[in-house]
Every structure is written in C-alpha cells, then in structure tokens.
Design a protein around this motif. Structure first.
Motif, PDB file in Angstrom:
ATOM      1  N   PRO A 108       5.852  -2.651  -8.186  1.00 35.70           N
ATOM      2  CA  PRO A 108       5.614  -2.278  -9.592  1.00 35.70           C
ATOM      3  C   PRO A 108       4.306  -2.843 -10.157  1.00 35.70           C
ATOM      4  O   PRO A 108       3.771  -2.293 -11.124  1.00 35.70           O
ATOM      5  CB  PRO A 108       6.826  -2.869 -10.324  1.00 35.70           C
ATOM      6  CG  PRO A 108       7.864  -3.041  -9.284  1.00 35.70           C
ATOM      7  CD  PRO A 108       7.140  -3.345  -8.018  1.00 35.70           C
ATOM      8  N   LEU A 109       3.820  -3.933  -9.568  1.00 33.13           N
ATOM      9  CA  LEU A 109       2.599  -4.550 -10.071  1.00 33.13           C
ATOM     10  C   LEU A 109       1.365  -4.110  -9.282  1.00 33.13           C
ATOM     11  O   LEU A 109       0.255  -4.568  -9.559  1.00 33.13           O
ATOM     12  CB  LEU A 109       2.719  -6.079 -10.025  1.00 33.13           C
ATOM     13  CG  LEU A 109       3.941  -6.666 -10.731  1.00 33.13           C
ATOM     14  CD1 LEU A 109       3.907  -8.185 -10.656  1.00 33.13           C
ATOM     15  CD2 LEU A 109       4.005  -6.205 -12.186  1.00 33.13           C
ATOM     16  N   ASP A 110       1.561  -3.219  -8.307  1.00 32.04           N
ATOM     17  CA  ASP A 110       0.443  -2.749  -7.479  1.00 32.04           C
ATOM     18  C   ASP A 110       0.744  -1.341  -6.996  1.00 32.04           C
ATOM     19  O   ASP A 110       0.867  -1.079  -5.799  1.00 32.04           O
ATOM     20  CB  ASP A 110       0.220  -3.710  -6.306  1.00 32.04           C
ATOM     21  CG  ASP A 110      -1.038  -3.382  -5.498  1.00 32.04           C
ATOM     22  OD1 ASP A 110      -1.849  -2.549  -5.963  1.00 32.04           O
ATOM     23  OD2 ASP A 110      -1.196  -3.943  -4.401  1.00 32.04           O
ATOM     24  N   LEU A 111       0.827  -0.397  -7.928  1.00 31.59           N
ATOM     25  CA  LEU A 111       1.264   0.959  -7.596  1.00 31.59           C
ATOM     26  C   LEU A 111       0.318   1.670  -6.636  1.00 31.59           C
ATOM     27  O   LEU A 111       0.739   2.554  -5.880  1.00 31.59           O
ATOM     28  CB  LEU A 111       1.417   1.791  -8.877  1.00 31.59           C
ATOM     29  CG  LEU A 111       2.589   1.425  -9.796  1.00 31.59           C
ATOM     30  CD1 LEU A 111       2.663   2.395 -10.963  1.00 31.59           C
ATOM     31  CD2 LEU A 111       3.908   1.404  -9.041  1.00 31.59           C
ATOM     32  N   TYR A 112      -0.964   1.341  -6.675  1.00 32.10           N
ATOM     33  CA  TYR A 112      -1.929   2.007  -5.798  1.00 32.10           C
ATOM     34  C   TYR A 112      -2.224   1.195  -4.541  1.00 32.10           C
ATOM     35  O   TYR A 112      -3.185   1.468  -3.842  1.00 32.10           O
ATOM     36  CB  TYR A 112      -3.219   2.294  -6.568  1.00 32.10           C
ATOM     37  CG  TYR A 112      -3.287   3.689  -7.145  1.00 32.10           C
ATOM     38  CD1 TYR A 112      -2.177   4.271  -7.748  1.00 32.10           C
ATOM     39  CD2 TYR A 112      -4.459   4.428  -7.085  1.00 32.10           C
ATOM     40  CE1 TYR A 112      -2.229   5.538  -8.283  1.00 32.10           C
ATOM     41  CE2 TYR A 112      -4.533   5.700  -7.615  1.00 32.10           C
ATOM     42  CZ  TYR A 112      -3.410   6.259  -8.209  1.00 32.10           C
ATOM     43  OH  TYR A 112      -3.475   7.534  -8.732  1.00 32.10           O
ATOM     44  N   ARG A 113      -1.409   0.190  -4.261  1.00 30.62           N
ATOM     45  CA  ARG A 113      -1.532  -0.619  -3.052  1.00 30.62           C
ATOM     46  C   ARG A 113      -2.952  -1.167  -2.890  1.00 30.62           C
ATOM     47  O   ARG A 113      -3.575  -1.063  -1.836  1.00 30.62           O
ATOM     48  CB  ARG A 113      -1.110   0.202  -1.830  1.00 30.62           C
ATOM     49  CG  ARG A 113       0.370   0.584  -1.853  1.00 30.62           C
ATOM     50  CD  ARG A 113       0.734   1.583  -0.785  1.00 30.62           C
ATOM     51  NE  ARG A 113       0.332   1.130   0.549  1.00 30.62           N
ATOM     52  CZ  ARG A 113       0.547   1.852   1.663  1.00 30.62           C
ATOM     53  NH1 ARG A 113       1.180   3.023   1.580  1.00 30.62           N
ATOM     54  NH2 ARG A 113       0.154   1.393   2.834  1.00 30.62           N
ATOM     55  N   ILE A 114      -3.428  -1.763  -3.970  1.00 31.07           N
ATOM     56  CA  ILE A 114      -4.757  -2.383  -3.947  1.00 31.07           C
ATOM     57  C   ILE A 114      -4.819  -3.460  -2.870  1.00 31.07           C
ATOM     58  O   ILE A 114      -5.856  -3.684  -2.243  1.00 31.07           O
ATOM     59  CB  ILE A 114      -5.093  -2.990  -5.319  1.00 31.07           C
ATOM     60  CG1 ILE A 114      -4.971  -1.942  -6.431  1.00 31.07           C
ATOM     61  CG2 ILE A 114      -6.485  -3.624  -5.320  1.00 31.07           C
ATOM     62  CD1 ILE A 114      -5.896  -0.778  -6.297  1.00 31.07           C
ATOM     63  N   ALA A 115      -3.697  -4.115  -2.602  1.00 31.10           N
ATOM     64  CA  ALA A 115      -3.665  -5.172  -1.595  1.00 31.10           C
ATOM     65  C   ALA A 115      -4.094  -4.655  -0.228  1.00 31.10           C
ATOM     66  O   ALA A 115      -4.654  -5.408   0.581  1.00 31.10           O
ATOM     67  CB  ALA A 115      -2.259  -5.776  -1.515  1.00 31.10           C
ATOM     68  N   ASP A 116      -3.848  -3.361   0.046  1.00 35.09           N
ATOM     69  CA  ASP A 116      -4.255  -2.795   1.330  1.00 35.09           C
ATOM     70  C   ASP A 116      -5.771  -2.730   1.487  1.00 35.09           C
ATOM     71  O   ASP A 116      -6.275  -2.626   2.611  1.00 35.09           O
ATOM     72  CB  ASP A 116      -3.681  -1.382   1.492  1.00 35.09           C
ATOM     73  CG  ASP A 116      -2.165  -1.373   1.619  1.00 35.09           C
ATOM     74  OD1 ASP A 116      -1.563  -2.465   1.671  1.00 35.09           O
ATOM     75  OD2 ASP A 116      -1.582  -0.273   1.658  1.00 35.09           O
ATOM     76  N   GLU A 117      -6.485  -2.760   0.352  1.00 35.93           N
ATOM     77  CA  GLU A 117      -7.943  -2.666   0.375  1.00 35.93           C
ATOM     78  C   GLU A 117      -8.604  -4.026   0.555  1.00 35.93           C
ATOM     79  O   GLU A 117      -9.838  -4.105   0.657  1.00 35.93           O
ATOM     80  CB  GLU A 117      -8.454  -2.023  -0.913  1.00 35.93           C
ATOM     81  CG  GLU A 117      -7.952  -0.604  -1.148  1.00 35.93           C
ATOM     82  CD  GLU A 117      -8.419   0.337  -0.048  1.00 35.93           C
ATOM     83  OE1 GLU A 117      -9.617   0.298   0.298  1.00 35.93           O
ATOM     84  OE2 GLU A 117      -7.574   1.089   0.486  1.00 35.93           O
ATOM     85  N   LEU A 118      -7.831  -5.079   0.574  1.00 38.18           N
ATOM     86  CA  LEU A 118      -8.374  -6.425   0.721  1.00 38.18           C
ATOM     87  C   LEU A 118      -8.498  -6.796   2.190  1.00 38.18           C
ATOM     88  O   LEU A 118      -7.719  -6.334   3.030  1.00 38.18           O
ATOM     89  CB  LEU A 118      -7.469  -7.440   0.014  1.00 38.18           C
ATOM     90  CG  LEU A 118      -7.178  -7.194  -1.470  1.00 38.18           C
ATOM     91  CD1 LEU A 118      -6.213  -8.263  -1.998  1.00 38.18           C
ATOM     92  CD2 LEU A 118      -8.454  -7.169  -2.290  1.00 38.18           C
ATOM     93  N   THR A 119      -9.467  -7.639   2.494  1.00 36.44           N
ATOM     94  CA  THR A 119      -9.576  -8.170   3.843  1.00 36.44           C
ATOM     95  C   THR A 119      -8.485  -9.214   4.071  1.00 36.44           C
ATOM     96  O   THR A 119      -7.843  -9.689   3.124  1.00 36.44           O
ATOM     97  CB  THR A 119     -10.950  -8.816   4.066  1.00 36.44           C
ATOM     98  OG1 THR A 119     -11.051  -9.991   3.230  1.00 36.44           O
ATOM     99  CG2 THR A 119     -12.080  -7.850   3.723  1.00 36.44           C
ATOM    100  N   ASP A 120      -8.287  -9.584   5.324  1.00 38.72           N
ATOM    101  CA  ASP A 120      -7.294 -10.612   5.629  1.00 38.72           C
ATOM    102  C   ASP A 120      -7.620 -11.911   4.901  1.00 38.72           C
ATOM    103  O   ASP A 120      -6.721 -12.594   4.388  1.00 38.72           O
ATOM    104  CB  ASP A 120      -7.247 -10.866   7.138  1.00 38.72           C
ATOM    105  CG  ASP A 120      -6.623  -9.703   7.902  1.00 38.72           C
ATOM    106  OD1 ASP A 120      -5.941  -8.873   7.264  1.00 38.72           O
ATOM    107  OD2 ASP A 120      -6.832  -9.616   9.130  1.00 38.72           O
TER     108      ASP A 120
END
Length: 387
Positions: free
Chosen positions: A6-18
């Motif tokens: 709910p706090l990241d609907l567009y999966r911004i975390a997937d765009e981050l590096t490790d």
C-alpha cells in the motif's frame, strides 16, 4: 497476482540497486527500533533526541553523499532514501541530518580549503562536531540578497556583526556556517561558537518541529580568522547551492512522513468499526485513502527521477523547486486528511498524523516557501522574474 504494498503501489523499490535497498532498510531498522519509541515523548517535551546522534553518525548518515574525509560517499538516491526514512519518524530528525550534511559539511567540502576540510569534516561525520547554517535573517528569509549581517576586514581577521534567525541546531553547534556581506560581496565563514561575541538563543513555545532545536544567532564584533573564511566562493551562489542540496533531500523526506500517516490511517480504518462495519469499508474513506496513495506514488516517482538526474550531474535547480513544492504539499495535505480520518484520536500524540502535520507546516515554509518555488517554476516557464 500478488498484493501490492500500500505504501509503494508502483514498486519503486524494484528500481533501487541492492546497495540503495540495503541503506534504506538499515535506516528503517534504526528508525523503528531506536527513534520511534521516543520521538512522540521528545515532541511533547520539546526536546531534541541528542542520544540518537552517535548511532546516526555510526551508520554513516552525516555527510553521507560526500567523498573522503570520513564520509560514506553514497549516491544521491541513497541520501534521499535516508531522508525519507528519517522523516518517516519525524521532520526534526531529518532536519538535523540535512543541516549537518547539506548545509554545513557540503559548503566546507565544496568551497573550503584543504586545511578546513581536514580540520572539520571527519569530526562532523563522526558527530563530534555539530554545525548550523546561518543565512536567514530576522527581517525576512525569502530575500537573502537583502542581507544585513556584515563582516569587515581587520588585519588577518574579520569582524562579524549581525543576526540570523530560525537556525536549526544553533545552540548545540560547535561551528556555524555564516554568510555575511563584505566589501567584496557575500562570503561564507566558519564561525566557532565559543568565540567572544557569539550568542545562540533557542526559540521557545514552538508548535512545530518540537523535537528539533531552533535558534537565533547574534554576532557582536565576533572576530573570525581569515583562515576560517570559505575561500572558493563569493556571492549568493554559495548559500544558494547549499540550499539546492538541502532542498533535494527535502523532496524525499516528506514522502516518509506521508507514508507514516497513510499506514496509520489504514490500520485505524480497518480496526475502527462504525455502523456495524469497519471504517475502511466506507466508500468515502476508500476514496480518500486511494487519493493519498496516488499522490505518494507521484512524489516517489518524481524524487527517484530527480535523484537519478542528480547522480548523472544533470539536475536543474528548477526541478528541485518543482519536487519540493509538490512533495511537501502532498505530505501536508495527507497528514491533514489522516488527522481528520482518525477523528478525536487524531489530535493526540498516540497517533502520528498530528505531529507530522504540525512539522510539515515548517517544512513547507523553510528552504524556500511554497510560493517561492512556484515562482521559480513560473520563471522557468515564462522567462520573466516575478519575485
């Protein structure tokens, strides 16, 4: 399909590096385990949680985007994520790190002599030395060119007179980065706060940023060695470039505040039962929650893109103004909405929205008011300066 965060609907975390994800998670763990348990009490008491500073420094969060001199040398997106997680706790915590890193360490790193860098930056990165930034003056903050504080050359020293207002960290700082008018234009000085004639007075009775220190600075014939003058910049370019660094971090910070408010509202709406059903089953409530998620998603995408541009050396100050304007307004509106959704509970510090709401009233004002950033964008669009 799996449910979305709910706090990241567009999966911004997937765009981050490790590495970026690791940094965000590390700061999030610190916030959840060490900062969250005491921040409401600090806000209530009007006390900065200074006991957190050693661990903040140990995590490498002070001057994190600077290279060398004991600094972590992280990229801009990582610094933004640090600001986001710290402000998820409280704007005052993020302000402390932002001032230390972007407004105090950055100008020494960018404009200081090698001797100044070696003297101050390692101790600032370790938290041994705290800095504050003196630009805003009592007669008005949006027009820094109308500066009254002045420094006069006296042999190998400068004599500094004037006053600065709304200074974060002022009374706990060992050094102040002070911008003053001279016969050779505006220049920056590293003023040691134990100097004769220097005084810092805390601003009392604040209803915002209560877990942060806000001070007035006074300079009465303060003698500053020329060795403490920042030698590699003159004019407003110096302080304004510092503000651009700080404003960049602020575009990320309020995302964390908005996420904290939305998370609280979602929990409350599910647990609260009215008319034999949970509040979250009400259409009007869902519309409001959905709008919050929409606005948070837009802000996340904007700041991530801004961070990538900054890391590529292509960020324009107007882009920073657009994101600061958009993201702080987004967070303030969401904090107000969540406070309302919580009803009477929303006015207590048991829940986070009222605290974030009050803090964001300051964040939307400092580092350039909303109107200033609107006019910056307007100038870019039209070519006309309407200030």
């Amino acid at each position: 399909m799996p449910a979305l965060d709910p706090l990241d609907l567009y999966r911004i975390a997937d765009e981050l590096t490790d590495e970026e994800r690791m940094i965000r998670e590390s700061v999030a763990r610190f916030v959840d385990s060490k900062a969250m348990p005491l921040i409401a009490e600090c806000f209530d008491e009007g006390r900065f949680p200074s006991e957190l500073v050693p661990e903040i420094a140990e995590l490498g969060l002070l001057g994190s985007s600077l290279d060398g001199y004991g600094c972590a040398g992280l990229n801009s997106v990582s610094y933004g994520l640090i600001c986001q997680e710290l402000e998820r706790c409280d704007s005052g915590l993020r302000s402390f790190v932002s001032v230390q890193s972007s407004l105090c360490m950055y100008p020494i790193h960018a404009f200081g002599s090698e001797a100044q860098k070696e003297q101050w930056l390692p101790r600032m990165a370790s938290g041994e030395v705290i800095g504050c930034f003196g630009l805003t003056e009592p007669h008005g903050g949006s027009d820094p060119a109308n500066m009254k504080t002045h420094a006069k050359k006296d042999g190998d020293d400068w004599i500094l007179n004037g006053a600065k207002m709304w200074i974060t960290n002022g009374s706990i700082a060992q050094i102040a980065i002070v911008w003053a008018r001279t016969d050779d234009g505006i220049q920056g000085f590293i003023v040691e706060t134990d100097s004769d004639g220097f005084e810092a007075r805390d601003v009392k009775a604040k209803m915002s940023l209560r877990a942060s220190i806000t001070s007035e600075l006074y300079f009465d014939n303060v003698r500053v060695p020329d060795a403490n003058r920042l030698p590699n910049v003159k004019g407003l370019k110096g302080p304004l470039s510092c503000l651009t660094q700080a404003r960049y971090g602020i575009t990320w910070g309020p995302i964390g505040a908005a996420q904290a408010c939305l998370a609280e509202a979602l929990r409350y709406a599910e647990d609260r039962e009215l008319f034999r059903r949970p509040l979250s089953a009400n259409q009007a409530v869902q519309l409001r929650l959905a709008d919050m998620a929409r606005r948070i998603t837009g802000a996340q995408l904007m700041s991530l893109r801004l961070g990538r541009l900054k890391d590529a050396g292509e960020m324009h100050p107007t882009q920073v103004s657009l994101a600061k304007w958009n993201n702080v307004r987004m967070a303030l509106d969401i904090a107000r909405e969540c406070r309302d959704l919580l009803g009477g509970s929303g006015i207590t510090l048991e829940y986070v929205p009222i605290r974030h709401m009050l803090n964001l009233e300051s964040v939307i004002t400092y580092e350039g008011t909303e109107t200033i950033h609107q006019l910056v964008v307007g100038r870019e669009l039209t070519g006309h300066n309407a200030f």
